[in-house]
Every structure is written in structure tokens, then in C-alpha cells.
Design an enzyme around this catalytic site. Sequence first.
Site, PDB file in Angstrom:
ATOM      1  N   ASP A   1       0.852  -1.192   0.000  1.00  0.00           N
ATOM      2  CA  ASP A   1       0.000   0.000   0.000  1.00  0.00           C
ATOM      3  C   ASP A   1       0.888   1.243   0.000  1.00  0.00           C
ATOM      4  OD1 ASP A   1      -1.891   1.945   0.414  1.00  0.00           O
ATOM      5  OD2 ASP A   1      -2.119   1.515   2.557  1.00  0.00           O
TER       6      ASP A   1
ATOM      7  N   ASN B   1      -0.232   4.512  -0.248  1.00  0.00           N
ATOM      8  CA  ASN B   1      -0.828   5.778   0.195  1.00  0.00           C
ATOM      9  C   ASN B   1      -1.585   5.698   1.525  1.00  0.00           C
ATOM     10  OD1 ASN B   1      -2.959   4.300  -0.681  1.00  0.00           O
ATOM     11  ND2 ASN B   1      -3.863   5.894  -1.954  1.00  0.00           N
TER      12      ASN B   1
ATOM     13  N   ASP C   1      -4.076   3.908   2.673  1.00  0.00           N
ATOM     14  CA  ASP C   1      -5.505   3.638   2.844  1.00  0.00           C
ATOM     15  C   ASP C   1      -5.781   2.181   3.219  1.00  0.00           C
ATOM     16  OD1 ASP C   1      -4.994   2.345   0.487  1.00  0.00           O
ATOM     17  OD2 ASP C   1      -6.551   3.339  -0.682  1.00  0.00           O
TER      18      ASP C   1
ATOM     19  N   ASP D   1      -1.727  -1.275  -3.866  1.00  0.00           N
ATOM     20  CA  ASP D   1      -2.029  -0.523  -5.085  1.00  0.00           C
ATOM     21  C   ASP D   1      -0.882  -0.614  -6.090  1.00  0.00           C
ATOM     22  OD1 ASP D   1      -0.128   1.396  -4.016  1.00  0.00           O
ATOM     23  OD2 ASP D   1      -1.756   2.044  -2.685  1.00  0.00           O
TER      24      ASP D   1
ATOM     25  N   ASP E   1      -4.463 -10.746 -15.634  1.00  0.00           N
ATOM     26  CA  ASP E   1      -5.519 -11.709 -15.334  1.00  0.00           C
ATOM     27  C   ASP E   1      -6.695 -11.354 -16.243  1.00  0.00           C
ATOM     28  OD1 ASP E   1      -7.085 -13.642 -13.936  1.00  0.00           O
ATOM     29  OD2 ASP E   1      -5.951 -13.197 -12.113  1.00  0.00           O
TER      30      ASP E   1
ATOM     31  N   ASP F   1      -8.861 -16.625 -16.258  1.00  0.00           N
ATOM     32  CA  ASP F   1      -9.680 -17.062 -15.142  1.00  0.00           C
ATOM     33  C   ASP F   1     -10.755 -18.074 -15.582  1.00  0.00           C
ATOM     34  OD1 ASP F   1     -10.264 -16.294 -12.260  1.00  0.00           O
ATOM     35  OD2 ASP F   1     -12.247 -15.971 -13.134  1.00  0.00           O
TER      36      ASP F   1
ATOM     37  N   GLU G   1      -6.759 -21.117 -16.420  1.00  0.00           N
ATOM     38  CA  GLU G   1      -7.173 -21.795 -15.178  1.00  0.00           C
ATOM     39  C   GLU G   1      -8.257 -22.791 -15.567  1.00  0.00           C
ATOM     40  OE1 GLU G   1      -8.897 -20.832 -10.724  1.00  0.00           O
ATOM     41  OE2 GLU G   1      -9.697 -19.794 -12.448  1.00  0.00           O
TER      42      GLU G   1
ATOM     43  N   HIS H   1      -3.822 -17.386  -4.853  1.00  0.00           N
ATOM     44  CA  HIS H   1      -4.730 -16.609  -3.995  1.00  0.00           C
ATOM     45  C   HIS H   1      -6.001 -17.357  -3.609  1.00  0.00           C
ATOM     46  CE1 HIS H   1      -6.304 -16.329  -7.980  1.00  0.00           C
ATOM     47  NE2 HIS H   1      -7.416 -15.781  -7.529  1.00  0.00           N
ATOM     48  N   ASP H   2      -6.189 -18.562  -4.145  1.00  0.00           N
ATOM     49  CA  ASP H   2      -7.379 -19.352  -3.810  1.00  0.00           C
ATOM     50  C   ASP H   2      -7.054 -20.552  -2.919  1.00  0.00           C
ATOM     51  OD1 ASP H   2      -8.981 -17.757  -5.500  1.00  0.00           O
ATOM     52  OD2 ASP H   2      -8.560 -19.035  -7.241  1.00  0.00           O
TER      53      ASP H   2
HETATM   54  C1  GLC Z   1     -11.015 -18.031 -10.222  1.00  0.00           C
HETATM   55  C2  GLC Z   1     -10.223 -17.067  -9.382  1.00  0.00           C
HETATM   56  C3  GLC Z   1     -10.960 -16.827  -8.106  1.00  0.00           C
HETATM   57  C4  GLC Z   1     -12.309 -16.217  -8.442  1.00  0.00           C
HETATM   58  C5  GLC Z   1     -13.071 -17.068  -9.430  1.00  0.00           C
HETATM   59  C6  GLC Z   1     -14.206 -16.302 -10.040  1.00  0.00           C
HETATM   60  O1  GLC Z   1     -11.097 -19.269  -9.656  1.00  0.00           O
HETATM   61  O2  GLC Z   1      -8.921 -17.543  -9.197  1.00  0.00           O
HETATM   62  O3  GLC Z   1     -10.254 -16.028  -7.210  1.00  0.00           O
HETATM   63  O4  GLC Z   1     -13.062 -16.064  -7.282  1.00  0.00           O
HETATM   64  O5  GLC Z   1     -12.277 -17.502 -10.490  1.00  0.00           O
HETATM   65  O6  GLC Z   1     -13.712 -15.304 -10.887  1.00  0.00           O
HETATM   66 CA    CA Z   2      -3.462   2.116  -1.258  1.00  0.00          CA
END
Ligand code: GLC
Ligand code: CA
Length: 590
Positions: free
Chosen positions: A35, A37, A39, A43, A112, A213, A267, A343-344
Site C-alpha cells: 500500500d 498511500n 488507505d 495498489d 488476469d 480465469d 485456469e 490466492h485461492d
Molecule cells: C477463479 C479465481 C478466483 C475467483 C473465481 C471467479 O477461480 O482464481 O479467485 O473467485 O475464479 O472469478
Molecule cells: Ca493504497
Amino acid sequence: MQVFKYERGKEDTVLNKAWWKEAVVYQIYPRSFMDSNGDGIGDLNGITEKLEYLKELGIDVIWLSPVYQSPNDDNGYDISDYQAIMEEFGTMEDYDRMLARAHELGIKIMMDLVVNHTSDEHAWFVESRKSVDNPYRDFYIWRKGKDGKEPNNWGSCFSGSAWKYDPQTDMYFLHLFSKKQPDLNWDNPKVRDQVFEMMNWWCEKGIDGFRMDVISLISKPEGLPDGIPGETGYADSGCATGPHVHEYLKEMNRKVLSHYDLITVGEASGVTLEEAKKYANADGSELNMVFQFEHTGGGPEADNHYGKWDSHKMPLPVWKKILSRWQTGLEGKAWNSLFLSNHDQPRSVSWFGNDSEQYREISAKMLGTCLHMMQGTPYVYQGEELGMTNAYMENIADYQGEELGMCNAYFDQLEDYRDIESLNAYKELTETCGVSHEEMMGYLKRISRDNARTPMQWDDSANAGFTTGTPWIKVNSNYPKVNAKQEVSDPDSVFSYYKKLIRLRHENEIIVYGDYELLAPEDEALFIYTRMLGTQRLMVLCNFTEKEVSIPAEVTEQIPADAKLLIGNYSKQKEKVLQAYEARVYAYHL
Ligand code: GLC
Ligand code: CA
């Protein structure tokens, strides 16, 4: 150490070389990276600030999770304008500056691409829902109800029905994810044209690739038939690798991808090996590679009562078999992507390794070795290179030095969680399936997506140096001990080890292109495999347990006395045994 010489990217028709096969990708989840700034939200300027850090790590490509304009129902995976930047993340000028700086440093940017669905606030959907004869009506999937109920029994990946009723036209629209993520109708050629046009716009800007995705879900089965209902009463949609997905990707390839020199990864949850050979075919007609998920989750041991909410772990022999089947199955025909976290997923050291103070670093290095020595393009998820752990630390006491004044474990309460999937699942499973609060919290602590989404741990100052404000999600309480500042300067850290793994891949052709063979498949503690290229050999040995384990004789016999230890996570090796979570890679010639 370069044991076998080779020149990166040199044309070679036998090995079918390509720069994206030789690259290491680093995934940034912008909301939690840096981050700039105050908040509390990561970013683009924060990313630009930290590019030097990534240069130091040695990665080649950044996969940037979505930064487009979005109301953030699913943290940016619900896009309301594909050609604008999310206000919280900055401006298009900030984006351009980040891209230019990354390129100056020799780092490519992979965007992405979320085009199975948009946000319900996207202009196309705002139009689409107005009337049945609106020109954008067929951009989405609208159906009449059946006997006063949803058009079919499909469940959303984020709980509940996959259909939402819209009173405006007295019809339902399909959303495989949240109610605010309506699915696009890929059967409509206008949708495809608009998506391809948008992709070309980004390519003209100079980006270097796309991570696509849930791309395996874009083609829906003919007639949208009911599926077999599960425990919650809803059914799987059966959309994975639908009837026209390959046709649509080939069209995308002709109209966009083939015009640029890109890295592309789809994916593809639920993808089979046979299908992957089509998606990632070496003929280049679709994508470079896919993410498959067979090795994540509980595998055959899982009871699957509540979808992903299950804490079973796969026995090592099963896991090895899966990964090895993908290694040898795609060899010469397609290309693998290699990952243990994103991230999942829960943090890899917490799920596949051991995140106690005693074994965190050693097991994180072992996992890195096991993955990075395989054939395919490796992906490092932010913080993995530090051995960052799950958000809830059962054994936080281990990490707690009084002198550090560390806080207590977080993420033991529902209030600490932010992820829509986790929150919806909590509600559905506790309210309608009789799952107790305690049981559900147990699942969240182990597998909630928020485990991977706590802020990057930059240093030991307040909020791990991620923000000067209040972070949008709590920082992991172990940051005073686990952070980048400390690790970058420590030659024995997980960071330094990852740096070496990445460098070795860049220096040794066999790591990229060598053939793969699993040894001792039934061994319950050790993962052992070889890589082979001409007369070159690598022997990769990993102990997945905290016990000392003997190396099978048939393996030790193969390693010549003059073999070089390319990398290892212990300063002293023992003969014929691997110590707790030990990893070693030997290099030799036949
Ligand atoms: C993919 C992404 C996930 C998202 C889902 C819907 O699995 O990696 O984070 O919630 O698609 O877009
Ligand atoms: Ca920020």
C-alpha cells in the site's frame, strides 16, 4: 552453479524451446502486496516500489491478479470496466508507469483475464437486464423459471443457486460465481468479438500475456441440463470443458494471441490430462499451458460432502502419482504449469509442509525444491518465497517472543475473514447443512482463501510494513519473525533459497527441458525423481516428513560418488538418510 552449459532461448527444434518455458512467474495479489498511500489497500504504485525486490528474487514474469475497475464483490474478479483501473489501485497512468518500470527491469507482465463473467455493474449487463429485446440481452444467459423455481438445479461455486431472479423482465440470469458475477454468453459471436477487441487493446499497450480465469467454464452444455444434486441440494453445472471451449480458444488464438509474443495460461479446474493436451497443445493452436488442480485439495481421501470444505490430506504416494502422471503425460505433447499455492489456496507450507517454528523454513525450502525441479513453468505466489504461513497460527506461541510483543493469533473468529466464498459457505453450511460453528471454523482456518490473502510481510514494523493505515484484512501475527527485510539479507533464508532455485533453472537446461521419471513410487515419506537430458542427470530427493528416512538402496546406487550437490536445504548431509524435510538435488553425467 552452472553444471551444464546452455544458452537460454536458443532455437532448438528438438526440445521445442520457448522463453515462457524457461521463465519463472510470480503472482501478485495487488490488494495485499504493498500500500503506497496509507488507505490500507495495496495498489499499483506499491507494486512499482517493490519491483526491485522481485528483480532481486530473479523472476521473469509477474502474473497480476485483476486491477480493473470493479465493485469488489470478489476482490476484482468481478470486472465492471476492462479498460479502466480500479480506483483503489490507482490510475491508468500508474499502470503505465508500473509496466514501463517492469520492462526496464526485464520483467514481463501477465494480466488476469476474467471473461467467463463480468460484474453486474458492467455496462453490458446494465443494458442486458433492461429488457428482453435490448441489444445486449444475449450477452448473458437468461432463462425463464421452471414451475416458479430456478431454470435448473445448478449450484454457484460461492453457495446457493447459480441463478438469480430479476423482476425487471421476470427471468433468471446465470452466475456460476457470486450474484454479482453474471456469466457471459460465449455462444454469442458479438461477445467473443468484444472480448477479443479488449484483449487486443491490452496487447497493443505492450502487456506480455494472460492468465485466463476459469476459462474451462466458458462453454455451457447444450440445453443447460440438471446435474446430480449433492449434499446442499444443488448440482455441479457440468460446465467444465463444455462443447465449444476449444473452438472458442482457437478463435481467440487466431484473432488475438497469435499476433503477439505472449505467455498464456488457462485456469482449468476439473481438467483431465487428455483435455489439457488440447488446451496446451504444443502446436500452439490454443494456450501455452493450463493450471490443473488434481494435486490440491483432499484427492481420493476427501469425503466431498461439502465441496471444497474438507480437511483431508492426500497420502504422499497418491500425490506423487498425480504429479508424475501430469509430468510424463504432457511431455513432448503440451506443457505443464507448476504451482503449490495461489490466492485461492491455503499457504503451501501450511498445507503441504509444516509451519511450526522448527520446520517452517526447512519444509518451505523442501517444497520449493520438489516443485521447481520438475518440468513446466513454475509459479511463485507472493510471500511463498518467504515461507509465509496460513493466517490462523495454531502454534503462534512458538513464534511469540516476549521481546517482540507479538499479538495473539487472529483468524479464529468469523469477523476476521473477508472472502466471499468463505463467508457464503459459512452461512450455507451452518444454516442449512447442520455443520457446527466449530467445524466450519476449522475448515476456514485450514483452507479459506483468506489464508493466502493476508498482507505481504515486508518488515517488522507496524502492519509488517504493508501499510501505514489500517489494513483491509489483518496481517499474519508472525510477521516480526517472517518478513522480507530479514530474509533478503540472510543467506540461509527461504528467500535466498528460492533465489537460488530460480537461478539454477535459468542456468541449467535440464531443469527446464529434461525428461522426468518418478522413483520409489510407493514410498510414503520420500518423493524421489530424476530428470534426464542426453547424458545429463538430476536426482531430486525430498523428505515430506519430520522423521529421518533411509534412502532406498536402488536410488543411492544410481548416484555416482562424484555427483555434485546442486542445492540442498541442510548444511550437513547424512549418508543414506534424509533428515526431517530434507531436500537434495544431485547433478551428474552418465
Ligand atoms: C477463479 C479465481 C478466483 C475467483 C473465481 C471467479 O477461480 O482464481 O479467485 O473467485 O475464479 O472469478
Ligand atoms: Ca493504497
